[in-house]
Write a protein that holds these residues in place. Structure first.
Motif, PDB file in Angstrom:
ATOM      1  N   LEU A  63       2.474  18.120  33.995  1.00 49.82           N
ATOM      2  CA  LEU A  63       2.954  18.997  35.071  1.00 49.82           C
ATOM      3  C   LEU A  63       3.725  20.154  34.463  1.00 49.82           C
ATOM      4  CD1 LEU A  63       4.285  16.418  37.696  1.00 49.82           C
ATOM      5  CD2 LEU A  63       2.122  17.625  37.723  1.00 49.82           C
ATOM      6  N   LYS A  64       3.706  21.299  35.150  1.00 46.35           N
ATOM      7  CA  LYS A  64       4.444  22.467  34.671  1.00 46.35           C
ATOM      8  C   LYS A  64       5.518  22.821  35.698  1.00 46.35           C
ATOM      9  CE  LYS A  64       0.395  24.547  33.895  1.00 46.35           C
ATOM     10  NZ  LYS A  64      -0.544  25.631  33.688  1.00 46.35           N
ATOM     11  N   PRO A  65       6.660  22.123  35.642  1.00 49.09           N
ATOM     12  CA  PRO A  65       7.703  22.398  36.631  1.00 49.09           C
ATOM     13  C   PRO A  65       8.319  23.779  36.435  1.00 49.09           C
ATOM     14  CG  PRO A  65       8.523  20.905  34.956  1.00 49.09           C
ATOM     15  CD  PRO A  65       7.059  21.101  34.674  1.00 49.09           C
ATOM     16  N   ILE A  66       8.909  24.312  37.504  1.00 49.58           N
ATOM     17  CA  ILE A  66       9.618  25.589  37.398  1.00 49.58           C
ATOM     18  C   ILE A  66      10.914  25.322  36.631  1.00 49.58           C
ATOM     19  CG2 ILE A  66      10.656  27.494  38.693  1.00 49.58           C
ATOM     20  CD1 ILE A  66       8.891  26.599  41.091  1.00 49.58           C
ATOM     21  N   PRO A  67      11.196  26.064  35.575  1.00 49.16           N
ATOM     22  CA  PRO A  67      12.424  25.806  34.813  1.00 49.16           C
ATOM     23  C   PRO A  67      13.673  26.125  35.631  1.00 49.16           C
ATOM     24  CG  PRO A  67      11.372  27.832  34.061  1.00 49.16           C
ATOM     25  CD  PRO A  67      10.430  27.198  35.028  1.00 49.16           C
ATOM     26  N   GLY A  68      14.775  25.436  35.304  1.00 55.53           N
ATOM     27  CA  GLY A  68      16.049  25.754  35.939  1.00 55.53           C
ATOM     28  C   GLY A  68      16.168  25.207  37.351  1.00 55.53           C
ATOM     29  N   LEU A  69      17.221  25.637  38.028  1.00 55.05           N
ATOM     30  CA  LEU A  69      17.524  25.180  39.389  1.00 55.05           C
ATOM     31  C   LEU A  69      17.712  26.371  40.305  1.00 55.05           C
ATOM     32  CD1 LEU A  69      20.215  22.478  38.471  1.00 55.05           C
ATOM     33  CD2 LEU A  69      17.882  22.026  39.243  1.00 55.05           C
ATOM     34  N   MET A  70      17.603  26.117  41.612  1.00 58.94           N
ATOM     35  CA  MET A  70      17.855  27.166  42.595  1.00 58.94           C
ATOM     36  C   MET A  70      19.323  27.597  42.484  1.00 58.94           C
ATOM     37  SD  MET A  70      16.396  27.037  46.440  1.00 58.94           S
ATOM     38  CE  MET A  70      17.711  26.065  47.094  1.00 58.94           C
ATOM     39  N   PRO A  71      19.623  28.881  42.687  1.00 59.18           N
ATOM     40  CA  PRO A  71      21.011  29.338  42.510  1.00 59.18           C
ATOM     41  C   PRO A  71      21.955  28.727  43.542  1.00 59.18           C
ATOM     42  CG  PRO A  71      19.660  31.075  43.473  1.00 59.18           C
ATOM     43  CD  PRO A  71      18.724  29.980  43.068  1.00 59.18           C
ATOM     44  N   ASP A  72      23.213  28.648  43.169  1.00 65.57           N
ATOM     45  CA  ASP A  72      24.265  28.185  44.079  1.00 65.57           C
ATOM     46  C   ASP A  72      24.347  29.173  45.250  1.00 65.57           C
ATOM     47  OD1 ASP A  72      26.631  27.653  45.381  1.00 65.57           O
ATOM     48  OD2 ASP A  72      27.807  27.367  43.557  1.00 65.57           O
ATOM     49  N   PRO A  73      24.155  28.695  46.510  1.00 65.73           N
ATOM     50  CA  PRO A  73      24.159  29.637  47.646  1.00 65.73           C
ATOM     51  C   PRO A  73      25.508  30.293  47.913  1.00 65.73           C
ATOM     52  CG  PRO A  73      23.996  27.355  48.416  1.00 65.73           C
ATOM     53  CD  PRO A  73      23.871  27.315  46.931  1.00 65.73           C
ATOM     54  N   PRO A 113      16.386  34.477  37.479  1.00 69.64           N
ATOM     55  CA  PRO A 113      16.790  33.625  36.344  1.00 69.64           C
ATOM     56  C   PRO A 113      15.743  32.574  35.960  1.00 69.64           C
ATOM     57  CG  PRO A 113      18.580  33.837  37.949  1.00 69.64           C
ATOM     58  CD  PRO A 113      17.369  34.417  38.582  1.00 69.64           C
ATOM     59  N   ARG A 114      14.796  32.276  36.848  1.00 65.87           N
ATOM     60  CA  ARG A 114      13.781  31.248  36.563  1.00 65.87           C
ATOM     61  C   ARG A 114      12.385  31.850  36.374  1.00 65.87           C
ATOM     62  NH1 ARG A 114      14.401  26.974  41.395  1.00 65.87           N
ATOM     63  NH2 ARG A 114      13.341  25.579  39.924  1.00 65.87           N
ATOM     64  N   CYS A 115      12.285  33.164  36.463  1.00 70.65           N
ATOM     65  CA  CYS A 115      10.969  33.822  36.531  1.00 70.65           C
ATOM     66  C   CYS A 115      10.510  34.307  35.159  1.00 70.65           C
ATOM     67  CB  CYS A 115      11.044  34.998  37.506  1.00 70.65           C
ATOM     68  SG  CYS A 115       9.485  35.880  37.689  1.00 70.65           S
ATOM     69  N   GLN A 116       9.284  33.941  34.785  1.00 71.53           N
ATOM     70  CA  GLN A 116       8.747  34.348  33.476  1.00 71.53           C
ATOM     71  C   GLN A 116       8.396  35.841  33.435  1.00 71.53           C
ATOM     72  OE1 GLN A 116       4.776  32.788  32.580  1.00 71.53           O
ATOM     73  NE2 GLN A 116       4.482  32.242  34.732  1.00 71.53           N
ATOM     74  N   TYR A 117       8.327  36.480  34.608  1.00 74.96           N
ATOM     75  CA  TYR A 117       7.949  37.898  34.653  1.00 74.96           C
ATOM     76  C   TYR A 117       9.160  38.819  34.842  1.00 74.96           C
ATOM     77  CZ  TYR A 117       3.581  35.530  35.982  1.00 74.96           C
ATOM     78  OH  TYR A 117       2.485  34.694  36.030  1.00 74.96           O
ATOM     79  N   ALA A 118      10.379  38.260  34.939  1.00 77.03           N
ATOM     80  CA  ALA A 118      11.562  39.040  35.319  1.00 77.03           C
ATOM     81  C   ALA A 118      11.861  40.156  34.317  1.00 77.03           C
ATOM     82  CB  ALA A 118      12.764  38.120  35.461  1.00 77.03           C
ATOM     83  N   THR A 119      12.232  41.316  34.857  1.00 77.93           N
ATOM     84  CA  THR A 119      12.649  42.465  34.035  1.00 77.93           C
ATOM     85  C   THR A 119      14.134  42.712  34.287  1.00 77.93           C
ATOM     86  OG1 THR A 119      12.185  44.036  35.811  1.00 77.93           O
ATOM     87  CG2 THR A 119      10.354  43.497  34.330  1.00 77.93           C
ATOM     88  N   GLU A 120      14.693  43.674  33.591  1.00 78.34           N
ATOM     89  CA  GLU A 120      16.108  44.026  33.810  1.00 78.34           C
ATOM     90  C   GLU A 120      16.324  44.503  35.246  1.00 78.34           C
ATOM     91  OE1 GLU A 120      18.834  43.543  31.881  1.00 78.34           O
ATOM     92  OE2 GLU A 120      17.382  42.411  30.691  1.00 78.34           O
ATOM     93  N   GLN A 121      15.335  45.223  35.784  1.00 79.31           N
ATOM     94  CA  GLN A 121      15.432  45.710  37.167  1.00 79.31           C
ATOM     95  C   GLN A 121      15.568  44.550  38.155  1.00 79.31           C
ATOM     96  OE1 GLN A 121      11.873  47.586  38.629  1.00 79.31           O
ATOM     97  NE2 GLN A 121      12.909  48.591  40.351  1.00 79.31           N
ATOM     98  N   CYS A 122      14.843  43.445  37.875  1.00 77.17           N
ATOM     99  CA  CYS A 122      14.878  42.280  38.766  1.00 77.17           C
ATOM    100  C   CYS A 122      16.280  41.680  38.852  1.00 77.17           C
ATOM    101  CB  CYS A 122      13.909  41.197  38.283  1.00 77.17           C
ATOM    102  SG  CYS A 122      12.181  41.705  38.270  1.00 77.17           S
ATOM    103  N   LYS A 123      17.063  41.827  37.780  1.00 76.62           N
ATOM    104  CA  LYS A 123      18.398  41.223  37.747  1.00 76.62           C
ATOM    105  C   LYS A 123      19.419  42.019  38.560  1.00 76.62           C
ATOM    106  CE  LYS A 123      17.423  39.300  33.200  1.00 76.62           C
ATOM    107  NZ  LYS A 123      17.622  39.452  31.764  1.00 76.62           N
ATOM    108  N   THR A 124      19.074  43.259  38.898  1.00 73.71           N
ATOM    109  CA  THR A 124      20.054  44.104  39.601  1.00 73.71           C
ATOM    110  C   THR A 124      19.589  44.568  40.977  1.00 73.71           C
ATOM    111  OG1 THR A 124      19.145  46.046  38.473  1.00 73.71           O
ATOM    112  CG2 THR A 124      21.053  44.989  37.451  1.00 73.71           C
ATOM    113  N   GLU A 125      18.274  44.531  41.223  1.00 79.49           N
ATOM    114  CA  GLU A 125      17.742  45.072  42.488  1.00 79.49           C
ATOM    115  C   GLU A 125      17.102  43.961  43.321  1.00 79.49           C
ATOM    116  OE1 GLU A 125      14.377  48.279  43.894  1.00 79.49           O
ATOM    117  OE2 GLU A 125      15.330  48.600  41.942  1.00 79.49           O
TER     118      GLU A 125
END
Length: 334
Positions: free
Chosen positions: A271-281, A292-304
């Protein structure tokens, strides 16, 4: 008015739980539109806000600590947020009913199952005689595959699957237009799950009821739903019909859910589970909650924070990567 097209029209609904530990951002600007007779799967991990979304439709978010901060919920032409408590009592059961997660705790152990079904009928039909409410209770038990004469029995005399059938009978007793099923098969074993899902499918055809199926099981969605909304950290990240979401997956989180499924053709495959956990709400990231869990994330994704964008008549996704026309998911093994 656009609302007339839909039995349920939720727009930009925000629900917070204000606790001593901080503000839990449970639902963050959700939009759901559901036509009459359709079934929508609301899919996501535990704690993503699915049940809170359902409770907001019934206006049953516990207050305190829960607060519906903003948004609009139109159900069968009625503005739920503006309705009085008396109007809501009429709406609950008559227009919308909910099957709660655990049948073991949903039934009153000291009342017969017949009395519990008859009570719902009597509340919404005060002019009805007692013997008629009992007759209706027996009819509803027959509808869900339980002999009517068992209406004098108590919940402890029924198995888990039978209890879930009783809960469904209570929910459908007044023929509501919308049925919300909150993980209705979670507490049941696999064979009973299949029976309950088949029953719900048959009842959907019989009563023409619209349904919101809350689940984390994509197999259940494939069997029972017309449309799918994928939810993550209080937001819908992908929405579309079955074909859109299953055959043309657009969001990396949806891809991760599919990758987590066992491969029936290759039993040895890991199985290929999604790494990490859902963020604290109480501390959601500034940008995309999935970054934080996305293999495609860019710097823009972290701020927008991505908006839910329409990509076809029925398919929406909230992912900044799609602003690059050449972006493609790596795909998942079907």
């Amino acid at each position: 008015m656009e609302n007339n097209k839909y039995l349920l029209d939720m727009t930009d609904v925000v629900v917070h739980y204000e606790t001593d530990e901080g503000i839990v951002e449970a639902v963050n600007g959700i939009d759901i539109k559901l036509a009459e007779g359709k079934t929508m799967g609301l899919v996501g991990e535990t704690g993503c806000g699915k049940t809170t979304t359902a409770l907001s439709i019934l206006r049953l978010v516990p207050d305190p600590p829960g607060k519906v901060k903003s948004g609009k919920i139109i159900l069968d032409g009625v503005d739920i947020m503006a309705a009085s408590e008396k109007e809501m009592r009429e709406i609950r059961g008559n227009v919308v009913s909910m099957i709660f997660q655990d049948p073991m705790t949903s039934l009153n152990p000291v009342l017969t199952v017949g009395d519990q079904i008859a009570e719902v009928v009597a509340i919404h039909n005060p002019q009805m005689k007692k013997e008629d409410t009992v007759k209706r209770a027996m009819e509803m038990l027959e509808v869900v595959g339980i002999p009517g004469e068992r209406h004098t029995e108590y919940p402890h005399q029924f198995s888990g699957g039978m209890k879930q059938r009783v809960v469904i009978a209570i929910a459908l007793a007044c023929s509501p237009k919308l049925l919300i099923a909150d993980e209705p098969t979670t507490a049941l074993d696999v064979t009973i799950q299949a029976q309950v899902l088949e029953l719900m499918n048959n009842l959907k055809q019989q009563f023409k009821t619209s349904t919101i199926m809350i689940t984390h099981d994509l197999g259940i969605v494939a069997e029972t739903c017309d449309e799918v909304s994928i939810m993550y950290a209080g937001s819908i990240v992908e929405r579309g019909n079955l074909e859109d979401v299953f055959n043309n997956t657009m969001h990396p989180y949806t891809e991760g859910l599919f990758n987590s499924l066992p491969d029936v053709d290759n039993r040895a495959a890991k199985l290929k589970p999604i790494p990490g956990l859902m963020p604290d709400p109480t501390k959601l990231p500034k940008g995309c909650a999935f970054a934080p869990r996305c293999q495609y994330a860019t710097e823009q994704c972290k701020t927008e924070k991505p908006a839910l964008v329409k990509y076809s008549d029925t398919h929406y996704a909230a992912c900044l990567a799609y602003q690059d026309k050449n972006f493609k998911l790596k795909g998942w093994s079907k």
